[in-house]
Design a protein around this motif. Structure first.
Motif, PDB file in Angstrom:
ATOM      1  N   SER A   1       0.836  -1.192   0.000  1.00 22.26           N
ATOM      2  CA  SER A   1       0.000   0.000   0.000  1.00 22.26           C
ATOM      3  C   SER A   1       0.873   1.243   0.000  1.00 22.26           C
ATOM      4  CB  SER A   1      -0.918  -0.003   1.225  1.00 22.26           C
ATOM      5  OG  SER A   1      -1.738   1.142   1.239  1.00 22.26           O
ATOM      6  N   LEU A   2       0.545   2.174  -0.883  1.00 20.08           N
ATOM      7  CA  LEU A   2       1.321   3.397  -1.038  1.00 20.08           C
ATOM      8  C   LEU A   2       0.816   4.486  -0.081  1.00 20.08           C
ATOM      9  CD1 LEU A   2       1.445   3.508  -4.937  1.00 20.08           C
ATOM     10  CD2 LEU A   2       3.317   2.874  -3.415  1.00 20.08           C
ATOM     11  N   PRO A   3       1.643   5.506   0.160  1.00 18.69           N
ATOM     12  CA  PRO A   3       1.175   6.633   0.989  1.00 18.69           C
ATOM     13  C   PRO A   3       0.096   7.461   0.312  1.00 18.69           C
ATOM     14  CG  PRO A   3       3.586   6.539   0.917  1.00 18.69           C
ATOM     15  CD  PRO A   3       3.084   5.586  -0.106  1.00 18.69           C
ATOM     16  N   GLY A   4      -0.106   7.285  -0.978  1.00 18.86           N
ATOM     17  CA  GLY A   4      -1.116   8.020  -1.716  1.00 18.86           C
ATOM     18  C   GLY A   4      -1.339   7.371  -3.065  1.00 18.86           C
ATOM     19  N   PRO A   5      -2.265   7.883  -3.854  1.00 16.50           N
ATOM     20  CA  PRO A   5      -2.498   7.312  -5.188  1.00 16.50           C
ATOM     21  C   PRO A   5      -1.260   7.432  -6.065  1.00 16.50           C
ATOM     22  CG  PRO A   5      -4.313   8.751  -4.524  1.00 16.50           C
ATOM     23  CD  PRO A   5      -3.224   8.953  -3.527  1.00 16.50           C
ATOM     24  N   GLY A   6      -0.898   6.329  -6.729  1.00 17.03           N
ATOM     25  CA  GLY A   6       0.277   6.321  -7.581  1.00 17.03           C
ATOM     26  C   GLY A   6      -0.041   6.815  -8.981  1.00 17.03           C
ATOM     27  N   SER A   7       0.883   7.562  -9.571  1.00 14.20           N
ATOM     28  CA  SER A   7       0.699   8.089 -10.919  1.00 14.20           C
ATOM     29  C   SER A   7       1.751   7.601 -11.902  1.00 14.20           C
ATOM     30  CB  SER A   7       0.710   9.620 -10.892  1.00 14.20           C
ATOM     31  OG  SER A   7       1.918  10.112 -10.313  1.00 14.20           O
ATOM     32  N   CYS A   8       2.939   7.226 -11.445  1.00  6.76           N
ATOM     33  CA  CYS A   8       4.007   6.730 -12.328  1.00  6.76           C
ATOM     34  C   CYS A   8       5.032   6.004 -11.476  1.00  6.76           C
ATOM     35  CB  CYS A   8       4.652   7.878 -13.117  1.00  6.76           C
ATOM     36  SG  CYS A   8       5.249   9.233 -12.074  1.00  6.76           S
ATOM     37  N   LEU A   9       5.880   5.224 -12.132  1.00  7.39           N
ATOM     38  CA  LEU A   9       6.911   4.493 -11.400  1.00  7.39           C
ATOM     39  C   LEU A   9       8.060   4.132 -12.323  1.00  7.39           C
ATOM     40  CD1 LEU A   9       5.997   0.751 -10.732  1.00  7.39           C
ATOM     41  CD2 LEU A   9       4.892   2.121 -12.474  1.00  7.39           C
ATOM     42  N   ALA A  10       9.194   3.802 -11.726  1.00 10.61           N
ATOM     43  CA  ALA A  10      10.379   3.368 -12.463  1.00 10.61           C
ATOM     44  C   ALA A  10      11.138   2.373 -11.602  1.00 10.61           C
ATOM     45  CB  ALA A  10      11.270   4.553 -12.830  1.00 10.61           C
ATOM     46  N   LEU A  11      11.818   1.419 -12.256  1.00 14.89           N
ATOM     47  CA  LEU A  11      12.590   0.381 -11.578  1.00 14.89           C
ATOM     48  C   LEU A  11      14.063   0.546 -11.899  1.00 14.89           C
ATOM     49  CD1 LEU A  11      10.342  -2.737 -12.304  1.00 14.89           C
ATOM     50  CD2 LEU A  11      10.133  -1.079 -10.454  1.00 14.89           C
ATOM     51  N   ARG A  12      14.910   0.279 -10.914  1.00 14.74           N
ATOM     52  CA  ARG A  12      16.353   0.297 -11.127  1.00 14.74           C
ATOM     53  C   ARG A  12      16.943  -1.044 -10.744  1.00 14.74           C
ATOM     54  NH1 ARG A  12      20.173   4.144  -7.594  1.00 14.74           N
ATOM     55  NH2 ARG A  12      19.675   2.563  -6.021  1.00 14.74           N
ATOM     56  N   SER A  13      17.600  -1.657 -11.694  1.00 14.89           N
ATOM     57  CA  SER A  13      18.356  -2.887 -11.464  1.00 14.89           C
ATOM     58  C   SER A  13      19.475  -2.889 -12.484  1.00 14.89           C
ATOM     59  CB  SER A  13      17.466  -4.130 -11.615  1.00 14.89           C
ATOM     60  OG  SER A  13      18.197  -5.309 -11.385  1.00 14.89           O
ATOM     61  N   LEU A  14      20.679  -2.541 -12.052  1.00 19.46           N
ATOM     62  CA  LEU A  14      21.785  -2.331 -12.979  1.00 19.46           C
ATOM     63  C   LEU A  14      22.216  -3.635 -13.628  1.00 19.46           C
ATOM     64  CD1 LEU A  14      23.962   0.222 -10.976  1.00 19.46           C
ATOM     65  CD2 LEU A  14      22.250   0.662 -12.734  1.00 19.46           C
ATOM     66  N   LEU A  15      22.489  -3.555 -14.921  1.00 23.06           N
ATOM     67  CA  LEU A  15      22.952  -4.716 -15.648  1.00 23.06           C
ATOM     68  C   LEU A  15      24.359  -5.087 -15.207  1.00 23.06           C
ATOM     69  CD1 LEU A  15      21.690  -3.714 -19.200  1.00 23.06           C
ATOM     70  CD2 LEU A  15      20.636  -5.330 -17.630  1.00 23.06           C
TER      71      LEU A  15
END
Length: 579
Positions: free
Chosen positions: A268-282
């Protein structure tokens, strides 16, 4: 009114409501409430053969017991919450209401005595899924079962008493909570031990051992978003992982394969989510820093929430970074920066090298409208952005300055790590005739640079050759969403595409299939896992070697009649059940 349908045992009913040989005989009987106030609406009904009665549930929280179409008595079962479903099991009458409670009533000599009350966990009280079980916040593996029984299973000491339920703990996004439906297998009525529960949060749960309140437990069968989804992000390394967020204040991590998409973890987020991004370095990326895997979520409140991608534990929240909702987030290829575009026409560049909290570096000013898309260059030195005013601007990430002279080194010679802009020379052929530019919501280029996937306002997922530089470029379009297609991303291996709709709250998984015999396929041919649809062979890639106009012409018109090489696009869907 009551409608009575008279059927013989040998007659069969089709889905329209008539028998195969003749019409069903039916009678209409008006109910008699007497001095009792009738409910505004009747939502459900059930036969109780043991009591020779019909029971109806009203929107005022009352159930009404009828014999010979005359009301015998009424009971206040769910206070002011609507009674949405009624299920009869031998000696039990089970009711589910809008208050999020499941109540078991024992039928004893014409009286209904409240035995147990169960409260299924909602997605805002549960943290993750492990072996099909819902685990609550701050519970370890040893104590989760005991804590779940304490919080979600309540034995009624005072019949008719009001319980404070977990369904009311989070009303930030929709206010729509409660039980939608109850079901049990037909062959298990004599000895029912499992009941299936559908909730307004889009979950289908299984209630085991419901007769014993100390050992009763819930397990999840299917789950997902219960409000508008707003964005989807593919895992940079894993070809079987993606994440979604939405206005229901949920961050979901999905396990994807060719047949299905299973909810792996959610929080559960602190508020409504509008966008996201993931980081996992190659592993091949040269960097002196060992940066952990993170997930950064932009909220409609103008805040950023940072999570550990391995277990979705909350690391930090940057409150009120912007005065408007965030619209796009991207990590730089080397992982040191994260750029967040907002509806306040600004781009926030943050230092992402800290393990637990990100530090704002600079604010990029120059756009005249809200930010729609942004991409980093492969060397993380440049940033290209677009806005609602149809502008494309280029920025130096080291200095935060706008690059005004872009006719040589930036526009044509820069290699971009991803291409998600809906504007630009490389994607100018993706728009339909008479398009105003706002009907295209999402664009993503495959990692090999050969394909473009596009989602539009009509719910279509379109596949183009890359680059799409001719007017009204040849493409294939596939229909799966019942609302706007908000997000589309190629997974890491370019073998599958994940897309999300807006109001349909659905995640669709599309599989790229190479078909050696195109004669046996058409737009109307389907397979066991979805549709196999032909799309044009990939044109010559021109992302780094310069654009060859002849390679991007309408190849549908040039396709030989005896061409035995084609590609197909297959779709499998994972719907969020709205019960």
């Amino acid at each position: 009114a009551f409608w009575l349908f008279h059927l013989s045992r040998n007659e069969k009913i089709n889905t329209i409501g008539f028998t195969e040989e003749k019409n069903i005989m039916c009678n209409r009987r008006l109910p008699t409430y007497g001095k009792r106030v009738p409910p505004p609406a009747t939502l459900c009904a059930a036969f109780v053969p043991r009591d020779d009665a019909i029971i109806t549930g009203g929107s005022n929280g009352q159930i009404y017991i009828w014999r010979d179409f005359v009301i015998v008595r009424n009971m206040n079962t769910h206070r002011q919450s609507p009674v949405r479903t009624i299920l009869h099991l031998d000696n039990y009458l089970i009711t589910g209401g809008g208050d999020g409670l499941i109540k078991f009533w024992l039928l004893d000599r014409g009286q209904y005595i409240l035995q147990n009350t169960y409260c299924p966990p909602n997605p805002h009280s549960a943290k993750r899924i492990k072996n099909g079980n819902l685990l609550l916040h701050d519970d370890d593996d040893n104590n989760s079962s005991r804590t779940r029984n304490k919080l979600n299973i309540m034995k009624a000491k005072k019949p008719g008493g009001h319980f404070s339920t977990a369904a009311f703990d989070n009303m930030r996004s929709t206010g729509n909570c409660g039980i939608s439906d109850l079901a049990v297998y037909t062959d298990s009525y004599k000895n029912p031990s499992r009941i299936y529960v559908g909730t307004s949060f889009g979950h289908v749960l299984q209630l085991k051992n419901f007769e014993d309140s100390m050992h009763a437990s819930f397990s999840i069968l299917t789950a997902g978003h219960h409000a508008n989804t707003t964005d989807v992000a593919a895992h940079p390394q894993s070809s079987n992982m993606c994440a979604t967020t939405g206005l229901d204040c949920l961050l979901c991590l999905w396990q994807v394969d060719d047949q299905d998409a299973q909810l792996h973890m959610f929080v559960s987020l602190p508020g409504p989510g509008s966008c996201l991004a993931l980081r996992s370095l190659l592993p091949t990326h040269t960097t002196s820093l060992n940066l952990p895997d993170h997930c950064c979520v932009g909220l409609t409140t103008g805040s950023l929430a940072l999570y550990d991608l391995t277990d979705l534990s909350l690391l930090s929240v940057l409150p009120n970074l912007s005065q408007q909702p965030f619209s796009q987030i991207r990590y730089s290829p080397h992982g040191k920066y994260v750029a967040a575009g907002s509806h306040d026409c600004l781009i926030y560049l943050l230092d992402a090298r800290n393990i637990t909290i990100y530090k704002p570096l600079r604010i990029l000013r120059g756009h005249a409208s809200y930010i729609t898309n942004l991409d980093f260059s492969a060397d993380s030195l440049l940033l290209q952005t677009t806005c609602g005013g149809y502008e494309i601007l280029y920025w130096n990430t080291d200095t935060g300055t706008q690059m005004n002279s872009t006719h040589d080194s930036v526009e044509s010679d820069t290699t971009w790590s991803e291409y998600t802009l809906t504007l630009g020379f490389s994607v100018m052929g993706i728009f339909e005739q008479d398009s105003d530019g706002t009907d295209v919501n999402t664009v993503h280029r495959s990692h090999d640079g050969n394909l473009l996937v596009v989602g539009d306002d009509n719910g279509f997922v379109k596949l183009f050759n890359a680059p799409a530089i001719c007017k009204w470029a040849a493409h294939r379009r596939y229909l799966g969403h019942s609302a706007h297609c908000i997000g589309a991303r190629f997974l890491a291996d370019d073998q599958r595409v994940v897309t999300t709709g807006g109001r349909d709250a659905a995640l669709l998984v599309w599989r790229l299939v190479k078909n050696q015999n195109s004669k046996n396929h058409s737009h109307n041919v389907s397979s066991s896992t979805g549709e196999d649809l032909i799309f044009p062979p990939a044109a010559k890639p021109a992302w780094n070697t310069g654009c060859d106009l002849s390679s991007a012409t309408d190849i549908l018109r040039k396709l030989p009649k005896n061409n035995n090489s084609a590609f197909a696009f297959a779709c499998t869907t994972k719907k969020k059940d709205k019960m």
